[in-house]
Design a protein around this motif. Sequence first.
Motif, short mmCIF file in Angstrom:
data_model
loop_
_atom_site.label_atom_id
_atom_site.label_comp_id
_atom_site.label_asym_id
_atom_site.label_seq_id
_atom_site.Cartn_x
_atom_site.Cartn_y
_atom_site.Cartn_z
N ALA A 91 0.83 -1.20 0.00
CA ALA A 91 0.00 0.00 0.00
C ALA A 91 0.87 1.25 0.00
N LEU A 92 0.40 2.28 -0.71
CA LEU A 92 1.15 3.52 -0.78
C LEU A 92 0.35 4.65 -0.17
N THR A 93 1.06 5.54 0.51
CA THR A 93 0.47 6.74 1.07
C THR A 93 1.20 7.93 0.47
N VAL A 94 0.41 8.92 0.02
CA VAL A 94 0.97 10.12 -0.57
C VAL A 94 0.63 11.29 0.35
N PHE A 95 1.64 11.97 0.83
CA PHE A 95 1.48 13.16 1.65
C PHE A 95 1.69 14.36 0.72
N LEU A 96 0.74 15.30 0.68
CA LEU A 96 0.81 16.42 -0.26
C LEU A 96 0.56 17.75 0.42
N VAL A 153 -4.21 9.35 0.30
CA VAL A 153 -3.68 10.70 0.20
C VAL A 153 -3.95 11.42 1.51
N ILE A 154 -2.91 11.99 2.10
CA ILE A 154 -3.06 12.80 3.31
C ILE A 154 -2.67 14.22 2.93
N SER A 155 -3.63 15.14 3.09
CA SER A 155 -3.37 16.53 2.69
C SER A 155 -4.19 17.48 3.55
N LEU A 207 -5.29 15.49 -8.04
CA LEU A 207 -4.08 15.24 -8.81
C LEU A 207 -3.71 13.76 -8.74
N VAL A 208 -3.77 13.19 -7.54
CA VAL A 208 -3.47 11.76 -7.37
C VAL A 208 -4.55 10.92 -8.03
N ARG A 209 -5.81 11.33 -7.91
CA ARG A 209 -6.92 10.60 -8.51
C ARG A 209 -6.74 10.49 -10.02
N VAL A 210 -6.32 11.57 -10.66
CA VAL A 210 -6.06 11.55 -12.11
C VAL A 210 -4.88 10.63 -12.42
N ALA A 211 -3.85 10.67 -11.59
CA ALA A 211 -2.65 9.85 -11.82
C ALA A 211 -2.93 8.36 -11.70
N VAL A 212 -3.82 7.97 -10.77
CA VAL A 212 -4.04 6.55 -10.53
C VAL A 212 -5.34 6.02 -11.12
N GLY A 213 -6.11 6.88 -11.73
CA GLY A 213 -7.36 6.42 -12.34
C GLY A 213 -8.52 6.31 -11.37
N LYS A 245 -8.68 5.53 -7.91
CA LYS A 245 -8.67 4.73 -6.68
C LYS A 245 -7.87 5.45 -5.59
N VAL A 246 -8.55 6.41 -4.92
CA VAL A 246 -7.88 7.25 -3.92
C VAL A 246 -8.72 7.33 -2.66
#
Length: 148
Positions: free
Chosen positions: A31-36, A99-101, A110-116, A118-119
């Motif tokens: 699993a990946l977590t993106v902090f923005l 995504v934590i922001s 931005l992440v939603r567009v990048a991954v299609g 699933k956010v």
Amino acid sequence: MRNRLGKVSREICDSEQTEPVVPSATEEASALTVFLDGAHIRCRPEYQKRHLDVVVGKIESHDKCRRFGLVQQAVLSPASQLRQDLRALGWDHKQTVTVISDGEPALPNLVRVAVGGKVRHILDWWHISMRIQHVENAVAARISAGSG
């Protein structure tokens, strides 16, 4: 902060005995977590032609970390760049990314567009505390107005 957030979320999940909000490392090891976070940088008054929208962040898996920064006007496709960074950490198109922001809709989008699409978005702890602080201030003002 990340460790404290993880500890608190595990305690909540353990106490409620329900499906966890954030999967544990054993359930979804990759699993990946993106902090923005983002910022708008204004140009100097004598250079009125170039304002910048900057997004900085960190992508974490259970054993790897990758930091990045994007100037949205300078990158042809910010989502494509982010997708490459996610793939470098082992993301595949089937995984949901957390995504934590700060609550700005453009960041998880931005992440939603990048991954299609699933956010899973989570408001970061500091911005949660600031929203609670507003409620505390309103209650305190009402109490002090009532006692006067």
